[in-house]
Write a protein that holds these residues in place. Structure first.
Motif, PDB file in Angstrom:
ATOM      1  N   LEU A 225       0.819  -1.031   0.124  1.00 54.28           N
ATOM      2  CA  LEU A 225      -0.063   0.024  -0.112  1.00 54.28           C
ATOM      3  C   LEU A 225       0.777   1.361   0.104  1.00 54.28           C
ATOM      4  O   LEU A 225       0.761   2.101  -0.661  1.00 54.28           O
ATOM      5  N   ALA A 226       1.910   1.357   0.891  1.00 52.70           N
ATOM      6  CA  ALA A 226       2.727   2.487   0.883  1.00 52.70           C
ATOM      7  C   ALA A 226       3.374   2.793  -0.259  1.00 52.70           C
ATOM      8  O   ALA A 226       3.429   3.945  -0.592  1.00 52.70           O
ATOM      9  N   ARG A 227       3.876   1.667  -1.009  1.00 54.00           N
ATOM     10  CA  ARG A 227       4.490   2.003  -2.093  1.00 54.00           C
ATOM     11  C   ARG A 227       3.473   2.598  -3.264  1.00 54.00           C
ATOM     12  O   ARG A 227       3.932   3.358  -4.326  1.00 54.00           O
ATOM     13  N   ALA A 228       2.310   2.261  -3.184  1.00 56.00           N
ATOM     14  CA  ALA A 228       1.360   2.741  -4.233  1.00 56.00           C
ATOM     15  C   ALA A 228       0.672   4.230  -3.908  1.00 56.00           C
ATOM     16  O   ALA A 228       0.372   5.068  -4.540  1.00 56.00           O
ATOM     17  N   MET A 229       0.860   4.738  -2.415  1.00 57.19           N
ATOM     18  CA  MET A 229       0.504   5.782  -2.013  1.00 57.19           C
ATOM     19  C   MET A 229       1.529   7.092  -2.148  1.00 57.19           C
ATOM     20  O   MET A 229       2.579   7.000  -2.072  1.00 57.19           O
ATOM     21  N   TYR A 230       0.947   8.473  -2.173  1.00 59.87           N
ATOM     22  CA  TYR A 230       1.684   9.686  -2.076  1.00 59.87           C
ATOM     23  C   TYR A 230       1.787  10.196  -0.750  1.00 59.87           C
ATOM     24  O   TYR A 230       0.651  10.283  -0.137  1.00 59.87           O
ATOM     25  N   ASP A 231       2.870  10.289  -0.106  1.00 56.08           N
ATOM     26  CA  ASP A 231       2.900  10.890   1.345  1.00 56.08           C
ATOM     27  C   ASP A 231       3.377  12.370   1.422  1.00 56.08           C
ATOM     28  O   ASP A 231       4.713  12.456   1.045  1.00 56.08           O
ATOM     29  N   PRO A 232       2.327  12.968   1.746  1.00 59.84           N
ATOM     30  CA  PRO A 232       3.030  14.382   1.699  1.00 59.84           C
ATOM     31  C   PRO A 232       4.338  14.860   2.683  1.00 59.84           C
ATOM     32  O   PRO A 232       4.868  15.833   2.168  1.00 59.84           O
ATOM     33  N   LEU A 233       4.552  14.044   3.502  1.00 59.78           N
ATOM     34  CA  LEU A 233       5.666  14.397   4.352  1.00 59.78           C
ATOM     35  C   LEU A 233       6.948  14.073   3.749  1.00 59.78           C
ATOM     36  O   LEU A 233       7.982  14.656   3.688  1.00 59.78           O
ATOM     37  N   ALA A 234       6.825  13.322   2.520  1.00 65.01           N
ATOM     38  CA  ALA A 234       8.074  13.049   1.809  1.00 65.01           C
ATOM     39  C   ALA A 234       8.219  13.921   0.753  1.00 65.01           C
ATOM     40  O   ALA A 234       9.346  13.816  -0.089  1.00 65.01           O
ATOM     41  N   HIS A 235       7.309  14.944   0.691  1.00 66.21           N
ATOM     42  CA  HIS A 235       7.440  15.876  -0.468  1.00 66.21           C
ATOM     43  C   HIS A 235       7.230  17.277  -0.050  1.00 66.21           C
ATOM     44  O   HIS A 235       6.659  18.075  -1.028  1.00 66.21           O
ATOM     45  N   VAL A 236       7.693  17.758   1.155  1.00 65.24           N
ATOM     46  CA  VAL A 236       7.601  19.059   1.608  1.00 65.24           C
ATOM     47  C   VAL A 236       8.475  20.023   0.864  1.00 65.24           C
ATOM     48  O   VAL A 236       8.145  21.204   0.797  1.00 65.24           O
ATOM     49  N   ALA A 237       9.359  19.646   0.043  1.00 66.35           N
ATOM     50  CA  ALA A 237       9.952  20.283  -0.883  1.00 66.35           C
ATOM     51  C   ALA A 237       9.206  20.884  -1.833  1.00 66.35           C
ATOM     52  O   ALA A 237       9.739  22.159  -2.442  1.00 66.35           O
ATOM     53  N   GLY A 238       8.275  20.510  -2.079  1.00 69.98           N
ATOM     54  CA  GLY A 238       7.395  20.883  -3.080  1.00 69.98           C
ATOM     55  C   GLY A 238       6.270  22.008  -2.810  1.00 69.98           C
ATOM     56  O   GLY A 238       5.800  22.828  -3.629  1.00 69.98           O
ATOM     57  N   VAL A 239       6.297  22.464  -1.617  1.00 74.06           N
ATOM     58  CA  VAL A 239       5.460  23.636  -1.005  1.00 74.06           C
ATOM     59  C   VAL A 239       6.245  24.816  -1.296  1.00 74.06           C
ATOM     60  O   VAL A 239       7.464  25.036  -1.008  1.00 74.06           O
ATOM     61  N   VAL A 240       5.529  25.658  -1.955  1.00 67.64           N
ATOM     62  CA  VAL A 240       6.084  27.017  -2.538  1.00 67.64           C
ATOM     63  C   VAL A 240       5.832  27.930  -1.326  1.00 67.64           C
ATOM     64  O   VAL A 240       4.798  27.998  -0.290  1.00 67.64           O
ATOM     65  N   HIS A 241       6.892  28.898  -1.313  1.00 66.52           N
ATOM     66  CA  HIS A 241       7.162  29.817  -0.338  1.00 66.52           C
ATOM     67  C   HIS A 241       5.911  30.729  -0.334  1.00 66.52           C
ATOM     68  O   HIS A 241       5.842  31.457  -1.423  1.00 66.52           O
ATOM     69  N   ASP A 242       5.475  31.052   0.733  1.00 63.02           N
ATOM     70  CA  ASP A 242       4.406  32.191   0.516  1.00 63.02           C
ATOM     71  C   ASP A 242       4.134  32.827   2.010  1.00 63.02           C
ATOM     72  O   ASP A 242       3.653  32.192   3.003  1.00 63.02           O
ATOM     73  N   PRO A 243       4.854  33.896   2.354  1.00 69.47           N
ATOM     74  CA  PRO A 243       4.913  34.667   3.689  1.00 69.47           C
ATOM     75  C   PRO A 243       3.273  35.009   4.124  1.00 69.47           C
ATOM     76  O   PRO A 243       3.112  34.885   5.308  1.00 69.47           O
ATOM     77  N   ARG A 244       2.156  35.019   3.222  1.00 74.08           N
ATOM     78  CA  ARG A 244       1.113  35.214   3.516  1.00 74.08           C
ATOM     79  C   ARG A 244       0.147  34.100   4.086  1.00 74.08           C
ATOM     80  O   ARG A 244      -0.919  34.435   4.760  1.00 74.08           O
ATOM     81  N   ARG A 245       0.753  32.880   4.000  1.00 74.76           N
ATOM     82  CA  ARG A 245       0.277  31.716   4.260  1.00 74.76           C
ATOM     83  C   ARG A 245       0.557  31.244   5.485  1.00 74.76           C
ATOM     84  O   ARG A 245       1.577  31.035   5.848  1.00 74.76           O
ATOM     85  N   THR A 246      -0.334  30.611   6.199  1.00 73.75           N
ATOM     86  CA  THR A 246      -0.119  29.810   7.644  1.00 73.75           C
ATOM     87  C   THR A 246      -0.540  28.519   7.664  1.00 73.75           C
ATOM     88  O   THR A 246      -1.754  28.328   6.956  1.00 73.75           O
ATOM     89  N   VAL A 247      -0.016  27.668   7.814  1.00 70.20           N
ATOM     90  CA  VAL A 247      -0.637  26.085   7.790  1.00 70.20           C
ATOM     91  C   VAL A 247      -0.615  25.770   9.356  1.00 70.20           C
ATOM     92  O   VAL A 247       0.230  25.684  10.225  1.00 70.20           O
ATOM     93  N   TYR A 248      -1.893  25.291   9.724  1.00 68.31           N
ATOM     94  CA  TYR A 248      -2.296  24.902  11.202  1.00 68.31           C
ATOM     95  C   TYR A 248      -2.667  23.571  11.103  1.00 68.31           C
ATOM     96  O   TYR A 248      -3.305  23.106  10.397  1.00 68.31           O
ATOM     97  N   VAL A 249      -1.767  23.019  11.859  1.00 71.81           N
ATOM     98  CA  VAL A 249      -1.653  21.354  12.058  1.00 71.81           C
ATOM     99  C   VAL A 249      -2.304  21.035  13.558  1.00 71.81           C
ATOM    100  O   VAL A 249      -1.786  21.408  14.557  1.00 71.81           O
ATOM    101  N   LEU A 250      -3.770  20.472  13.741  1.00 74.96           N
ATOM    102  CA  LEU A 250      -4.280  20.328  14.737  1.00 74.96           C
ATOM    103  C   LEU A 250      -4.380  18.949  15.055  1.00 74.96           C
ATOM    104  O   LEU A 250      -4.753  17.932  14.209  1.00 74.96           O
TER     105      LEU A 250
END
Length: 308
Positions: A225-250
């Motif tokens: 299953l893991a080989r078929a799935m996309y894990d965002p934690l492994a792709h943080v380098a793709g996040v575009v820098h934007d000083p106006r944006r905040t990510v809230y993790v709850l």
């Protein structure tokens, strides 16, 4: 000279055919009534997916997709709108559509209207593939082609159609993982992302869950299953820098479905990469402590959308 009489019937037939084509009505859209049960796990059909509100026809390179969305009033031209991605609905895949709670366009729109009144901004539920009328197979969630690419394209079309400025993307559980994927795929139109009880690092998640008694496949099945799935934690380098944006993790540290430590790791990875990310503990409902009490995710999304 006049046309030979033998040609007249042929010419008349051609003229009638041309006139019939010109007068023919447009596609006969097979639209559902607002109070009809929404289909699940269906194939995309152009006849059932018109270019109008509540439907998004996406002719992607990987195949056609029809996503449904359910919006409150005030969406057209909105400077900011909240887009909600629900959690996983695998338990409902075995339930007849007419027995699934709130499984009509009417019910979903009414729910978004209530949230919009509380938030004072428009709210939209974008149905993940295979659920609430969207085409696809929900069992193939967390895959790039089957889920994340259609959602990304759906957000693009939703914004273009309604002239929306910026989005506040709010997702819970599997919907939160999808929201995180949208970030890592390079979206630049997010004012905020609110991610509650998300799943990351699937192999580690299942390892922890096996120890704590949470849901997990066998070791062998998990590796497939893991080989078929996309894990965002492994792709943080793709996040575009934007000083106006905040990510809230709850999340709730007691969560036995999606380990809180991995949610924190996603926020930490964002921070290390120079993004604005905040971790906030919220109280989950027992016994799993996975679903948030008092709509914590929505309240955070509404506050961000209002600029509070």
């Amino acid at each position: 000279m006049g046309q030979p009489s033998s040609l007249l019937p042929v010419l008349l037939r051609l003229a009638c055919a041309a006139l019939s084509t010109w007068l023919a009505p447009g596609p006969a859209w097979a639209l559902l009534a607002p109070d009809a049960p929404l289909p699940w796990s269906q194939r995309a059909s152009r006849d059932a997916c018109p270019d109008e509100e509540s439907y998004l026809w996406l002719p992607l390179a990987s195949g056609n997709v029809c996503l449904r969305y359910f919006a409150s009033a005030g969406l057209q031209g909105a400077g900011t709108a909240i887009v909600y991605l629900t959690g996983d609905r695998d338990k409902l895949l075995r339930v007849p559509p007419d027995q699934i709670p709130a499984n009509t366009a009417q019910a979903q729109i009414a729910a978004m209207q209530r949230l919009s009144r509380q938030a004072a901004v428009p709210v939209v539920m974008l149905a993940r593939p295979g659920t609430y009328g969207s085409s696809g197979d929900h069992r193939l969630r967390r895959r790039m082609t089957e889920e994340f690419e259609p959602l990304y394209a759906g957000l693009d079309l939703l914004r273009r159609r309604h002239g929306i400025g910026r989005l506040v993307l709010w997702g819970h559980s599997g919907g939160a993982t999808a929201a995180a994927a949208m970030l890592t795929m390079g979206r630049t139109d997010l004012r905020c992302a609110v991610i509650t009880s998300a799943a990351f690092d699937y192999l580690e998640r299942w390892r922890i869950n096996r120890i704590q008694g949470g849901p997990a496949p066998s070791v062998e099945r998990g590796q497939v299953l893991a080989r078929a799935m996309y894990d965002p934690l492994a792709h943080v380098a793709g996040v575009v820098h934007d000083p106006r944006r905040t990510v809230y993790v709850l999340g709730d540290p007691r969560d036995t479905v999606t380990p809180f430590v991995l949610q924190v790791e996603f926020a930490n990875a964002l921070q290390r990469a120079g993004h604005q990310a905040e971790v906030r503990q919220a109280e989950g409902r027992p016994p799993e402590y996975h679903d948030m009490r008092e709509e914590a995710g929505f309240r955070q999304a509404a506050a961000c959308a209002r600029g509070d």
